[in-house]
Every structure is written in structure tokens, then in C-alpha cells.
Design a protein around this motif. Structure first.
Motif, PDB file in Angstrom:
ATOM      1  N   VAL A 167      13.066  35.428   0.085  1.00  0.00           N
ATOM      2  CA  VAL A 167      12.728  37.023   0.087  1.00  0.00           C
ATOM      3  C   VAL A 167      13.161  37.629  -0.961  1.00  0.00           C
ATOM      4  O   VAL A 167      14.449  37.413  -1.571  1.00  0.00           O
ATOM      5  N   THR A 168      12.370  38.452  -1.795  1.00  0.00           N
ATOM      6  CA  THR A 168      12.621  39.190  -2.797  1.00  0.00           C
ATOM      7  C   THR A 168      11.756  40.610  -3.077  1.00  0.00           C
ATOM      8  O   THR A 168      10.465  40.380  -2.386  1.00  0.00           O
ATOM      9  N   ASP A 169      11.868  41.285  -3.967  1.00  0.00           N
ATOM     10  CA  ASP A 169      11.004  42.357  -4.343  1.00  0.00           C
ATOM     11  C   ASP A 169       9.769  41.620  -5.073  1.00  0.00           C
ATOM     12  O   ASP A 169       9.984  40.342  -5.540  1.00  0.00           O
ATOM     13  N   GLY A 170       8.714  42.205  -4.968  1.00  0.00           N
ATOM     14  CA  GLY A 170       7.567  41.836  -5.772  1.00  0.00           C
ATOM     15  C   GLY A 170       7.746  41.612  -7.433  1.00  0.00           C
ATOM     16  O   GLY A 170       7.155  40.697  -8.032  1.00  0.00           O
ATOM     17  N   PHE A 171       8.355  42.384  -8.070  1.00  0.00           N
ATOM     18  CA  PHE A 171       8.661  42.265  -9.257  1.00  0.00           C
ATOM     19  C   PHE A 171       9.339  40.856  -9.929  1.00  0.00           C
ATOM     20  O   PHE A 171       9.013  40.070 -10.601  1.00  0.00           O
ATOM     21  N   THR A 172      10.463  40.736  -8.976  1.00  0.00           N
ATOM     22  CA  THR A 172      11.369  39.775  -9.280  1.00  0.00           C
ATOM     23  C   THR A 172      10.560  38.352  -8.707  1.00  0.00           C
ATOM     24  O   THR A 172      10.443  37.393  -9.498  1.00  0.00           O
ATOM     25  N   GLY A 173       9.844  38.535  -7.850  1.00  0.00           N
ATOM     26  CA  GLY A 173       9.037  37.450  -7.091  1.00  0.00           C
ATOM     27  C   GLY A 173       7.915  36.691  -8.096  1.00  0.00           C
ATOM     28  O   GLY A 173       7.876  35.681  -8.499  1.00  0.00           O
ATOM     29  N   ASN A 174       7.313  37.782  -8.812  1.00  0.00           N
ATOM     30  CA  ASN A 174       6.339  37.268  -9.636  1.00  0.00           C
ATOM     31  C   ASN A 174       6.911  36.773 -10.995  1.00  0.00           C
ATOM     32  O   ASN A 174       6.289  35.866 -11.681  1.00  0.00           O
ATOM     33  N   MET A 175       8.061  37.175 -11.601  1.00  0.00           N
ATOM     34  CA  MET A 175       8.508  36.641 -12.575  1.00  0.00           C
ATOM     35  C   MET A 175       9.153  35.285 -12.219  1.00  0.00           C
ATOM     36  O   MET A 175       8.890  34.307 -13.198  1.00  0.00           O
ATOM     37  N   VAL A 176       9.565  34.976 -11.188  1.00  0.00           N
ATOM     38  CA  VAL A 176       9.935  33.757 -10.677  1.00  0.00           C
ATOM     39  C   VAL A 176       8.721  32.500 -10.592  1.00  0.00           C
ATOM     40  O   VAL A 176       9.053  31.677 -11.112  1.00  0.00           O
ATOM     41  N   LEU A 177       7.774  33.146  -9.936  1.00  0.00           N
ATOM     42  CA  LEU A 177       6.548  32.248  -9.778  1.00  0.00           C
ATOM     43  C   LEU A 177       6.067  31.877 -11.404  1.00  0.00           C
ATOM     44  O   LEU A 177       5.724  30.703 -11.272  1.00  0.00           O
ATOM     45  N   LYS A 178       5.857  32.754 -12.221  1.00  0.00           N
ATOM     46  CA  LYS A 178       5.468  32.636 -13.567  1.00  0.00           C
ATOM     47  C   LYS A 178       6.241  31.816 -14.272  1.00  0.00           C
ATOM     48  O   LYS A 178       5.794  30.886 -14.851  1.00  0.00           O
ATOM     49  N   THR A 179       7.717  31.984 -14.093  1.00  0.00           N
ATOM     50  CA  THR A 179       8.458  30.906 -14.848  1.00  0.00           C
ATOM     51  C   THR A 179       8.565  29.523 -14.252  1.00  0.00           C
ATOM     52  O   THR A 179       8.471  28.531 -15.099  1.00  0.00           O
ATOM     53  N   ILE A 180       8.334  29.300 -12.873  1.00  0.00           N
ATOM     54  CA  ILE A 180       8.013  27.984 -12.305  1.00  0.00           C
ATOM     55  C   ILE A 180       6.727  27.422 -13.014  1.00  0.00           C
ATOM     56  O   ILE A 180       7.123  26.403 -13.394  1.00  0.00           O
ATOM     57  N   GLU A 181       5.735  28.187 -12.892  1.00  0.00           N
ATOM     58  CA  GLU A 181       4.706  27.676 -13.116  1.00  0.00           C
ATOM     59  C   GLU A 181       4.490  27.245 -14.768  1.00  0.00           C
ATOM     60  O   GLU A 181       4.139  26.026 -15.234  1.00  0.00           O
ATOM     61  N   GLY A 182       5.048  28.174 -15.323  1.00  0.00           N
ATOM     62  CA  GLY A 182       5.145  27.887 -17.197  1.00  0.00           C
ATOM     63  C   GLY A 182       6.013  26.421 -17.358  1.00  0.00           C
ATOM     64  O   GLY A 182       5.533  25.780 -18.148  1.00  0.00           O
ATOM     65  N   THR A 183       7.225  26.654 -16.737  1.00  0.00           N
ATOM     66  CA  THR A 183       8.199  25.471 -16.807  1.00  0.00           C
ATOM     67  C   THR A 183       7.454  24.201 -16.553  1.00  0.00           C
ATOM     68  O   THR A 183       7.754  23.192 -17.335  1.00  0.00           O
ATOM     69  N   ALA A 184       6.815  24.101 -15.298  1.00  0.00           N
ATOM     70  CA  ALA A 184       6.238  22.628 -14.975  1.00  0.00           C
ATOM     71  C   ALA A 184       5.292  22.494 -15.777  1.00  0.00           C
ATOM     72  O   ALA A 184       5.015  21.213 -16.396  1.00  0.00           O
ATOM     73  N   GLN A 185       4.258  23.403 -16.244  1.00  0.00           N
ATOM     74  CA  GLN A 185       3.013  22.962 -17.376  1.00  0.00           C
ATOM     75  C   GLN A 185       3.890  22.669 -18.663  1.00  0.00           C
ATOM     76  O   GLN A 185       3.365  21.761 -19.344  1.00  0.00           O
ATOM     77  N   GLY A 186       4.775  23.307 -18.995  1.00  0.00           N
ATOM     78  CA  GLY A 186       5.502  23.020 -20.191  1.00  0.00           C
ATOM     79  C   GLY A 186       6.169  21.414 -20.416  1.00  0.00           C
ATOM     80  O   GLY A 186       5.970  20.779 -21.347  1.00  0.00           O
ATOM     81  N   LEU A 187       6.990  21.330 -19.315  1.00  0.00           N
ATOM     82  CA  LEU A 187       7.413  19.949 -19.278  1.00  0.00           C
ATOM     83  C   LEU A 187       6.714  18.829 -19.052  1.00  0.00           C
ATOM     84  O   LEU A 187       6.433  17.734 -19.819  1.00  0.00           O
ATOM     85  N   MET A 188       5.466  18.882 -18.448  1.00  0.00           N
ATOM     86  CA  MET A 188       4.171  18.018 -18.097  1.00  0.00           C
ATOM     87  C   MET A 188       3.734  17.707 -19.698  1.00  0.00           C
ATOM     88  O   MET A 188       3.496  16.488 -20.079  1.00  0.00           O
ATOM     89  N   SER A 189       3.401  18.548 -20.411  1.00  0.00           N
ATOM     90  CA  SER A 189       2.812  18.641 -21.831  1.00  0.00           C
ATOM     91  C   SER A 189       3.785  17.910 -22.669  1.00  0.00           C
ATOM     92  O   SER A 189       3.489  17.180 -23.530  1.00  0.00           O
ATOM     93  N   MET A 190       4.946  18.482 -22.778  1.00  0.00           N
ATOM     94  CA  MET A 190       6.101  17.727 -23.542  1.00  0.00           C
ATOM     95  C   MET A 190       6.307  16.225 -23.156  1.00  0.00           C
ATOM     96  O   MET A 190       6.389  15.547 -24.114  1.00  0.00           O
ATOM     97  N   MET A 191       6.142  15.750 -21.887  1.00  0.00           N
ATOM     98  CA  MET A 191       6.378  14.392 -21.777  1.00  0.00           C
ATOM     99  C   MET A 191       5.162  13.704 -22.366  1.00  0.00           C
ATOM    100  O   MET A 191       5.086  12.455 -22.540  1.00  0.00           O
ATOM    101  N   LYS A 192       3.927  14.368 -21.958  1.00  0.00           N
ATOM    102  CA  LYS A 192       2.716  13.823 -22.501  1.00  0.00           C
ATOM    103  C   LYS A 192       2.882  13.507 -24.042  1.00  0.00           C
ATOM    104  O   LYS A 192       2.179  12.360 -24.421  1.00  0.00           O
ATOM    105  N   ASP A 193       3.153  14.599 -24.720  1.00  0.00           N
ATOM    106  CA  ASP A 193       3.414  14.367 -26.316  1.00  0.00           C
ATOM    107  C   ASP A 193       4.409  13.216 -26.657  1.00  0.00           C
ATOM    108  O   ASP A 193       4.229  12.344 -27.525  1.00  0.00           O
ATOM    109  N   ALA A 194       5.421  13.164 -25.945  1.00  0.00           N
ATOM    110  CA  ALA A 194       6.626  12.056 -26.036  1.00  0.00           C
ATOM    111  C   ALA A 194       5.884  10.755 -25.810  1.00  0.00           C
ATOM    112  O   ALA A 194       6.045  10.060 -26.722  1.00  0.00           O
ATOM    113  N   PHE A 195       5.146  10.607 -24.879  1.00  0.00           N
ATOM    114  CA  PHE A 195       4.625   9.419 -24.479  1.00  0.00           C
ATOM    115  C   PHE A 195       3.438   8.898 -25.574  1.00  0.00           C
ATOM    116  O   PHE A 195       3.386   7.746 -25.772  1.00  0.00           O
TER     117      PHE A 195
END
Length: 331
Positions: free
Chosen positions: A220-248
Motif C-alpha cells: 500500500v502507498t499513496d497514488g502519486f508514489t504508486g503510479n511512479m513505481v508502476l511506470k518505473t517498473i514498466e519502463g525498466t522491463a521494456q528497456g531491459l528487453m530492448s537492450m537484450m534484443k539489441d545485444a543478441f
């Protein structure tokens, strides 16, 4: 059981919604679906089905529409008609991949809040490395929060994790900058004291770096913090998958290595795929509403319908209302 679906909400509507409905009707023979939207576009895509009713709507709430104004003015939009069906008992739960703010407004002004709930919360299930996932709320329904709001979030999230996700005695954590009891700002310090007295399995403060490791079943957390965490997780996951694809794909050796780990990467991608968990529940309303991701494909819509079916079938809304009502009696 009847599920109302907004057929025109989301980036890929009505195609994703229609195909998701088709899959849900095949997967769950105990449900009926009321699909709201442009019948001229929807009917040729799905045809007749004995457990499907298509309700024609002349309006659609767009992503750029101002949420409250759109809900009040676009009375014949697919989203508002869907919410009205839930309010009027014509459906047991509703699903939409449309404008998040508008769906929250429809939840508040059309469906209505449960007695005793100060503020509804947006609660998606996010992935963890072990594949079990965790419920996090609030993720943006309310930017600000008071300690009592976080206590209500904990109760709602715990009931959902137990009844819908099948987790016995779910662990509830308070998102903070440290695990020590005296860490954080005034909000988290006061919330910590309240959560310790709530009828949940409160495990104390948890840190953002431990979320994907499965440190808690409900966070549990406030909506401002929660939304920031959500966007960070989404962006990090997408970025890592893209980086791995480029590396391979960078050279011949990388391509060979990519072929060797291809199946493992597919498993990892599926494990971290939000579409497998359904949508974000709007907790604290008088009936279940599920917000599917705006970019939902058919699989995500189907899983959001599954989620709505499970919430309605297990009486999650009623359990939340009863538990918060008992807490209010003892205040």
C-alpha cells in the motif's frame, strides 16, 4: 453471472475487446456478456452468440477527453452505459480498457462508493520474479492520501489477494524508504501505527527495490508514489528487453547466443507480462469495476473479464464493505 464490457475503450478497440470477449465466452461457460459499443462495427466481428448481448452506443469516451466532463456529457458512451448496467444490477461487474480517469469518474459518480470507504483505490497485480505477483494500491486513483486511506487500502487489498488470488493470510507491506518502523514521512509513520491495528497480516515497511522479489503479497502507498513505481517498473522491463534484443542481434555470436536462450527469454517475458494478471481493480465501489491496460490485447481483455468474474463470484465487494463497516463501528 453477467459481465458488462466497454467495447470501445482502449488503443486497440473494438478489435481487442471483441476477441477478448470471444475468448472469455469460450473459457467461462457460466457467464453472460453485455458488450457496449458501435454495433455496426462489433456485430460483423463476432456474430451471434447465445450468451452475448450487444448494446449499441452512439458515443465513445476518447483518451484525451476530460474525465468528469466526458462522463457527465457523453451519456450514451460505451463506458458510461457499461457503468450504468453495473449500477442498475443488469451486470454483476464491468470491464473497460478506456480512459482511466473517466472510468474512475464513472465508478464514483455512476456506480458509487461503498459506505465507509473514503476513497476508492486503483489496484493492479504486478509481476514478481517468482511469477506469483503482488497487489499494489493505490496506483493513481488519488494522488494524495491520509493514513486512514492507506489502512482501508490494506484491508481491500488483503481481501482481494485472499479471495481472488487464493493467497492464505496475505502479507501486507507499507511502501517506505526503509524497513525500520520510524522511517519515512508523517504519512507513512502514522499509517504504520494504523496498519498495525488493522485486521490484516501487516509485515511492516517494505522498500521499492524488494517489490519484484516478492517481499509482500499486498503493498500500500499513496497514488502519486504508486503510479511512479508502476511506470518505473514498466519502463525498466521494456528497456531491459530492448537492450537484450539489441545485444543478441549486434553480431553473429550474439545471434547464436540468442537462439540458445530464446525459450528462456520467452518464459521470462511471459512471467513479467501484465496481461497474464488481468487489469487493475477499482476497489471501494459498490460493485466490481476492472480497468484493463489501455494497450490491452485480446488476452489482456479476456483476463480482465476473468478477474471481474472471480471478484463478483467471491463477493469481494461485499466482504470489503462488511470489514470496513466493522472497523467503523469500533472507532
Amino acid at each position: 453471472m453477467i459481465i458488462a464490457v466497454d467495447g470501445m475503450g482502449g488503443d486497440h478497440a473494438p478489435d481487442a475487446a471483441v476477441e477478448g470477449v470471444r475468448q472469455a465466452l469460450e473459457a467461462f461457460p457460466d457467464i453472460r456478456i453485455r458488450l457496449y459499443g458501435d454495433s455496426g462495427r462489433i456485430e460483423p466481428m463476432i456474430g451471434a452468440h447465445e450468451r452475448l448481448e450487444i448494446i449499441h452506443c452512439t458515443e465513445k469516451i476518447e483518451g484525451e477527453d476530460e474525465p468528469v466532463r466526458a462522463v457527465r456529457r457523453k451519456k450514451d458512451s460505451s463506458m458510461v452505459r457499461m457503468a450504468q448496467a453495473v449500477r442498475d444490477g443488469e451486470a454483476d461487474a464491468g470491464v473497460s480498457a478506456g480512459n482511466t480517469g473517466a472510468l474512475m469518474a464513472a465508478g464514483l459518480f455512476v456506480v458509487g462508493r461503498l459506505d465507509g470507504v473514503d476513497r476508492p483505490a486503483l489496484a493492479p497485480t504486478l509481476p514478481t520474479l517468482d511469477g506469483n505477483g503482488f497487489v499494489m494500491l493505490d496506483m493513481g486513483a488519488n494522488a494524495d492520501a491520509k493514513p486512514q486511506h492507506l489502512a482501508q487500502y490494506a484491508i481491500m487489498g488483503s481481501i482481494y489477494a485472499e479471495q481472488v488470488r487464493g493467497i492464505q493470510n496475505p502479507r501486507v507491506g507499507l511502501l517506505n524508504i526503509g524497513t525500520e518502523e520510524n522511517k519515512g514521512n508523517e504519512l507513512t509513520k502514522e499509517a504504520h501505527a494504523l496498519l498495525a491495528g488493522c485486521p490484516v497480516n501487516f509485515i511492516g515497511n517494505v522498500e521499492a527495490r524488494d517489490l519484484l522479489g516478492g517481499v509482500a503479497d499486498v503493498v500500500v502507498t499513496d497514488g502519486f508514489t504508486g503510479n511512479m513505481v508502476l511506470k518505473t517498473i514498466e519502463g525498466t522491463a521494456q528497456g531491459l528487453m530492448s537492450m537484450m534484443k539489441d545485444a543478441f542481434m549486434s553480431n553473429a555470436k550474439g545471434k547464436i547466443a540468442g537462439l540458445l536462450v530464446k525459450d528462456g527469454l520467452k518464459d521470462l517475458k511471459k512471467k513479467m507480462d501484465y496481461t497474464e494478471y488481468g487489469g487493475a481493480g477499482l476497489f471501494g465501489l459498490k460493485a466490481p469495476l476492472i480497468k484493463a491496460h489501455g494497450s490491452s490485447n485480446a488476452n489482456a481483455v479476456m483476463n480482465a473479464i476473468r478477474q471481474a468474474r472471480t471478484m463478483a463470484g467471491h463477493g469481494v465487494t461485499e466482504r470489503i464493505g462488511e470489514t470496513i463497516g466493522r472497523m467503523g463501528e469500533h472507532e
